[in-house]
Design an enzyme around this catalytic site. Structure first.
Site, mmCIF file in Angstrom:
data_model
loop_
_atom_site.group_PDB
_atom_site.id
_atom_site.type_symbol
_atom_site.label_atom_id
_atom_site.label_comp_id
_atom_site.label_asym_id
_atom_site.label_seq_id
_atom_site.Cartn_x
_atom_site.Cartn_y
_atom_site.Cartn_z
ATOM 1 N N SER A 68 -3.172 -7.740 10.960
ATOM 2 C CA SER A 68 -3.408 -8.849 10.041
ATOM 3 C C SER A 68 -2.432 -9.988 10.261
ATOM 4 C CB SER A 68 -3.330 -8.368 8.591
ATOM 5 O OG SER A 68 -2.018 -8.419 8.128
ATOM 6 N N LYS A 98 3.596 -9.100 5.042
ATOM 7 C CA LYS A 98 2.713 -10.255 4.847
ATOM 8 C C LYS A 98 3.538 -11.525 4.747
ATOM 9 C CE LYS A 98 -1.331 -8.080 3.835
ATOM 10 N NZ LYS A 98 -2.656 -8.387 4.393
#
Lengths: 208, 208
Positions: free
Chosen positions: A122, A159
């Site tokens: 991601s 993230k």
DNA sequence: CAAAATACCATACATTTGTATGGCAAATTA
DNA sequence: TAATTTGCCATACAAATGTATGGTATTTTG
């Protein structure tokens, strides 16, 4: 010839690297002794000799601060990996080390930091890929846009961090993944730290 | 308080920066004295005091090699610009300085290097723009793909360098410009050096 | 011109620094 | 168990290093 450093020797070597890479200039015997609480320079002197004999440093005799780090390739020190984090969806984080990796000490790792192995893609647009090792520093305040490691319900993620008015957004660099939105009151969220570095071994990687 | 350094003081400061940025560790008084041929450390000591008084360095008293560079912003030293080079089409090169620029000495400039101002936009895709100052080191061997400065019929160019079997290609990063091809025998071509750095002043620039 | 700053020299001295040597307790290895 | 390595201490010493002080000739400044 044994090339394994003892714990103390590694601590001293770490301090050397810390000073040289960080402060820019190698310490004197006295400074090292002072830092480790030794009442004597000779102790440090002997540690240096041991470390030099094992090939990690080189002493320029008679020169003050004349310590050089030997070939950087040698500077791979085993460090424990504390868990795996998902760049995609949350994965488990382990209380103890699950693995060790030979981390090049040039990839400067602050004493208070630790390692996590990334799974998932991601963050691929931020040039962090599955199998990469991220160095996490838990003692830094996150700024918007920085990449952080966080724990969500006993799972961990890596993230990009954005703080908004009433919530925190953890977004992926990969459009395939939706942002994770945490409301301020949501308690089972815990910021672990800031990702201060990424290391990728160019050997074969057994990434998932 | 006068902040102008004398020629010798600047030479010494340059040497300091050279050592600190290059070798990584500040020199001792003795080493500086040796380098400049002084028979005495006290001479260097006094120069240091003068330079410190003018605010360019800071001495950590009693500490060996305890010299620090003060705020980097202060390190703007006038350097002569030896000419203008075309990133597009060849321009004139001048035997003497045509101008000076306040170059930040952090933009590490080896002693044997010199400056050229770029005109034209043929290297814009390599992030070198018109008005930029390139630092050229004449004592490095060019490798394929590096950006070099060269003289062609008394004019100078900055281009990317490729050595082929029987010719040398100087190509632009901008497709609007065609490569310059030099056959081995062509004599009026002379390689000036390798571009080791680029500096861009963010003030207003009077580029062409 | 006089005064101040510059650029160098020499000598002297207290610390700092690297090094050498010997000793000792604990841990590791053979 | 014996031998070795490790980890620390203490003392001693020569060389390196930073610092202080005074001197001289030249250049720059007021």
């Amino acid at each position: 010839m044994k090339k394994e450093l003892t714990t103390i020797q590694r601590d001293i070597l770490d301090f050397l690297i810390d000073q040289i890479k960080g402060k820019g200039i190698p310490p004197t015997l006295a400074e090292v002794a002072d830092h480790f609480g030794y009442r004597n320079r000779a102790t440090v002197q002997q540690h240096f000799s041991a470390i030099e004999k094992k090939g990690f440093i080189k002493k320029n005799p008679k020169l003050s601060r004349g310590i050089e780090l030997t070939l950087e390739d040698k500077f791979f020190v085993p460090k424990p990996i504390l868990g795996e984090v998902a760049a995609g969806n949350p994965l488990t984080i382990y209380p103890d080390a699950i693995d060790t990796i030979e981390l090049p000490t040039i990839a400067r790792m602050p004493k208070d930091s630790f390692l996590l192995r990334v799974k998932g893609d991601s963050l691929k647009d931020a040039y962090i890929f599955s199998g990469d090792i991220v160095i996490v520093n838990p003692n830094l305040e996150p700024k918007n846009g920085q990449i952080v490691a966080a724990v969500l319900d006993d799972a961990a993620v890596v993230k990009r961090f954005y703080k908004k008015k009433n919530e925190i957004e953890l977004i992926s660099e990969n459009p395939d993944y939706k942002p994770i939105i945490i409301e301020k009151k949501y308690s089972s969220f815990k910021l672990v730290g800031i990702v201060v570095g990424v290391y990728r071994s160019m050997e074969k990687k057994k990434a998932g």
